[in-house]
Design an enzyme around this catalytic site. Structure first.
Site, PDB file in Angstrom:
ATOM      1  N   ASP A  22     -19.731 -58.145  18.490  1.00 16.86           N
ATOM      2  CA  ASP A  22     -19.488 -59.515  18.426  1.00 16.86           C
ATOM      3  C   ASP A  22     -19.443 -60.232  17.011  1.00 16.86           C
ATOM      4  OD1 ASP A  22     -19.947 -59.332  21.249  1.00 16.86           O
ATOM      5  OD2 ASP A  22     -21.978 -59.735  21.373  1.00 16.86           O
ATOM      6  N   GLU A  23     -19.000 -59.518  16.278  1.00 18.53           N
ATOM      7  CA  GLU A  23     -18.756 -59.979  14.977  1.00 18.53           C
ATOM      8  C   GLU A  23     -17.832 -60.768  14.808  1.00 18.53           C
ATOM      9  OE1 GLU A  23     -18.643 -56.715  15.547  1.00 18.53           O
ATOM     10  OE2 GLU A  23     -20.371 -55.782  14.701  1.00 18.53           O
ATOM     11  N   LYS A  83     -14.402 -59.798  15.759  1.00 15.72           N
ATOM     12  CA  LYS A  83     -13.232 -58.837  15.885  1.00 15.72           C
ATOM     13  C   LYS A  83     -11.897 -59.300  16.441  1.00 15.72           C
ATOM     14  CE  LYS A  83     -15.647 -55.519  17.794  1.00 15.72           C
ATOM     15  NZ  LYS A  83     -17.061 -56.308  17.878  1.00 15.72           N
ATOM     16  N   GLY A 102     -16.226 -57.774  24.800  1.00 18.59           N
ATOM     17  CA  GLY A 102     -15.408 -59.150  25.132  1.00 18.59           C
ATOM     18  C   GLY A 102     -14.907 -59.607  23.894  1.00 18.59           C
ATOM     19  N   HIS A 103     -13.613 -59.535  23.591  1.00 16.24           N
ATOM     20  CA  HIS A 103     -13.292 -59.959  22.268  1.00 16.24           C
ATOM     21  C   HIS A 103     -12.386 -61.185  22.611  1.00 16.24           C
ATOM     22  CE1 HIS A 103     -12.898 -55.529  20.781  1.00 16.24           C
ATOM     23  NE2 HIS A 103     -14.097 -55.841  21.187  1.00 16.24           N
ATOM     24  N   THR A 148     -24.599 -53.216  29.558  1.00 16.71           N
ATOM     25  CA  THR A 148     -23.717 -54.568  30.094  1.00 16.71           C
ATOM     26  C   THR A 148     -23.534 -54.321  31.730  1.00 16.71           C
ATOM     27  OG1 THR A 148     -21.820 -53.295  29.618  1.00 16.71           O
ATOM     28  CG2 THR A 148     -22.438 -54.909  28.004  1.00 16.71           C
ATOM     29  N   GLN A 168     -17.543 -53.002  20.191  1.00 16.96           N
ATOM     30  CA  GLN A 168     -18.899 -52.818  19.656  1.00 16.96           C
ATOM     31  C   GLN A 168     -18.903 -52.600  18.264  1.00 16.96           C
ATOM     32  OE1 GLN A 168     -17.929 -50.368  22.583  1.00 16.96           O
ATOM     33  NE2 GLN A 168     -18.015 -52.359  23.565  1.00 16.96           N
ATOM     34  N   SER A 212     -14.119 -66.093   7.318  1.00 13.63           N
ATOM     35  CA  SER A 212     -13.541 -67.116   8.491  1.00 13.63           C
ATOM     36  C   SER A 212     -14.669 -68.223   8.603  1.00 13.63           C
ATOM     37  CB  SER A 212     -13.689 -66.141   9.720  1.00 13.63           C
ATOM     38  OG  SER A 212     -13.541 -67.084  10.953  1.00 13.63           O
TER      39      SER A 212
END
Ligand code: GDP
Ligand code: IMO
Ligand code: MG
Length: 416
Positions: free
Chosen positions: A12-13, A15, A41-42, A128, A217, A405
């Site tokens: 969750d960085e 990506k 989840g992107h 998950t 991930q 960002s």
């Protein structure tokens, strides 16, 4: 040009946002997912709203880009059909020139989903519950179902065996005929995308195509290099690329993505975690809730010792720092710089999760800034303390921070 985009923390960085930006800015021909499945989840912004991709590579949102789901993935066909339909509603048509799925990728079946839930009862990883671990387990056991098996007459017997094993080990009763029918129905919908993606990618690279490899991930969830057993069952680190695609990496660049603070979902050690009100505040500011499961993400300060480890494991050539805007208005910002165990500074990341749980972290303190930064597009226009923070992280990590960002929109990014 071969670029590998890796998460340097616990996932969750950001990506999805960054890959969408890189694909549009640098004009990659092909985007390849090489591991994981619907545990990912992107999030990408599309026409002013969030679009969350789970198994489809982020390239599907850019015209003229080919998206490849590699052999290292574990794919839930039902979720794939859902994702394809959702994109259809948003006006994207995915023909076989835009999406290719490996004939060697494994399929997540209801037996894997049930097993994931069952396993969680005895050892809590906080998965998950998408069937990821059990699907990689049957892959290693050589009882898994692959995409190519749908064209063969022994598919039903493979499903029978998986159902039989579930019953034997966990007392889970499933109807193999129902699984066979449903999976075959979904397979028919995606059949035209299935091909030998390793062969295709090798040919494309020989003819000069530029390829971006998209990890899901993050490094600390890697089953070998992460905080085992609180990991996922695949290899999100750079080593996973060759295995998960059948492509030899040559002259590649590794771009690491790191959030300006740290988050983690699920159980497991997290040395710089902020428990209590401070963590909750950061969670609210950063809207840190799982993109798919909506679970609250645990939040903490940036951990330079941990990210430095991830940089080394992956050989990161540059870093893109995300969500710096979320730190605006923090009076003080802390960065973990090292781990101590029984008063001794550690030189490397401990292997054992229980040891990692006991380390104490040394911190460096930075002054915050109050001006909002989401509209800033040049590094020189950042408030002085924001510049100092980024410059200090770069020095601690010893890798160039190429972009920062500052918002969720694709264009909210600063090149340094
Ligand atoms: P991924 O799994 O690494 O693709 O990350 P996720 O999509 O699960 O979570 C990242 C979240 O942060 C998403 O909601 C993004 O829209 C959002 N995001 C990404 N970059 C930035 C940024 O620089 N600033 C802000 N405020 N949000 C961001
Ligand atoms: P993206 O690609 C954050 C975590 C789960 C759990 C552990 C194992 O969006 O960054 P699994 O279902 O894979 O067996 O769960 O890994 N996890 C993630 N955390 N982002 C993800 O993906 C994740 N995928 C799995 O929460 O702790
Ligand atoms: Mg995510």
């Amino acid at each position: 040009m071969q670029t590998v985009v890796i998460g340097l923390q616990w996932g969750d960085e950001g990506k999805g946002k960054i890959i969408d930006y890189l694909v549009k800015a640098a004009g990659y021909h092909t985007v390849v997912r090489y591991q994981g499945g619907p545990n990912a989840g992107h999030t990408v912004r599309y026409n002013g709203s969030d679009l969350v991709l789970r198994q489809l590579p982020t390239g599907v949102l850019t015209c003229g880009v080919k998206s490849v789901m590699g052999n290292g993935m574990v794919i839930d066909l039902g979720v794939l059909v859902e994702e394809k339909n959702e994109l259809g509603v948003r006006g994207f048509t995915l023909d076989a020139s835009r999406l290719v799925i490996s004939d060697r990728a494994h399929v997540i079946l209801p037996s894997h989903l049930e097993m994931d839930v069952w396993e969680e009862k005895s050892r809590t990883v906080g998965t998950t519950k998408k069937g990821i671990g059990p699907a990689y387990m049957t892959k290693a056991q050589r009882t898994g179902v692959r995409m190519c098996d749908f064209a063969s007459s022994d598919l039903r017997s493979k499903i029978d065996l998986l159902v039989e094993r579930n019953k034997f080990f966990a007392g889970i009763d499933l109807d193999p005929a129902e699984i066979f029918d449903k999976q075959s129905h979904w397979y028919e919908i995606v059949k035209s995308y299935i091909a030998d993606t390793g062969h295709l990618l090798r040919q494309e690279i020989k003819s000069g195509s530029s390829v971006l490899f998209e990890s899901a991930q993050g490094t600390m969830l890697d089953n070998d290099h992460g905080t085992y057993p609180y990991t996922t069952s695949s290899s999100p680190t750079v080593g996973g690329v060759m295995i998960g695609t059948g492509v030899p990496l040559r002259h590649h660049k590794v771009v690491g993505i790191a959030k300006a603070y740290t988050t983690r979902v699920g159980e497991g050690p997290f040395p710089t975690e902020m428990k209590g009100a401070d963590g909750a505040l950061l969670r609210d500011l950063g809207q840190e809730f799982g993109s798919v499961t909506r679970r609250p993400r645990r939040c903490g300060w940036f951990d330079a010792f941990q990210v430095r480890y991830a940089v080394d494991v992956n050989g990161a050539d540059e870093i893109i720092l995300t969500k710096l805007d979320i730190l605006s208005n923090q009076q003080k910002i802390w960065v973990g710089t090292g781990y101590m165990l029984n008063g001794v500074a550690l030189e490397s990341m401990p292997a054992s999760a229980s040891v990692l749980d006991q380390v104490s972290v040394s911190y460096k303190k930075f002054d915050g800034w109050t001006t909002p930064i989401s509209r800033v597009r040049k590094f020189k226009d950042f408030p002085d303390n924001a510049k100092k923070y980024v410059d200090a992280l770069e020095r601690m990590l010893d890798v160039h921070i190429s972009h920062v960002s500052v918002g969720k929109e694709t264009e909210e990014i600063v090149t340094r």
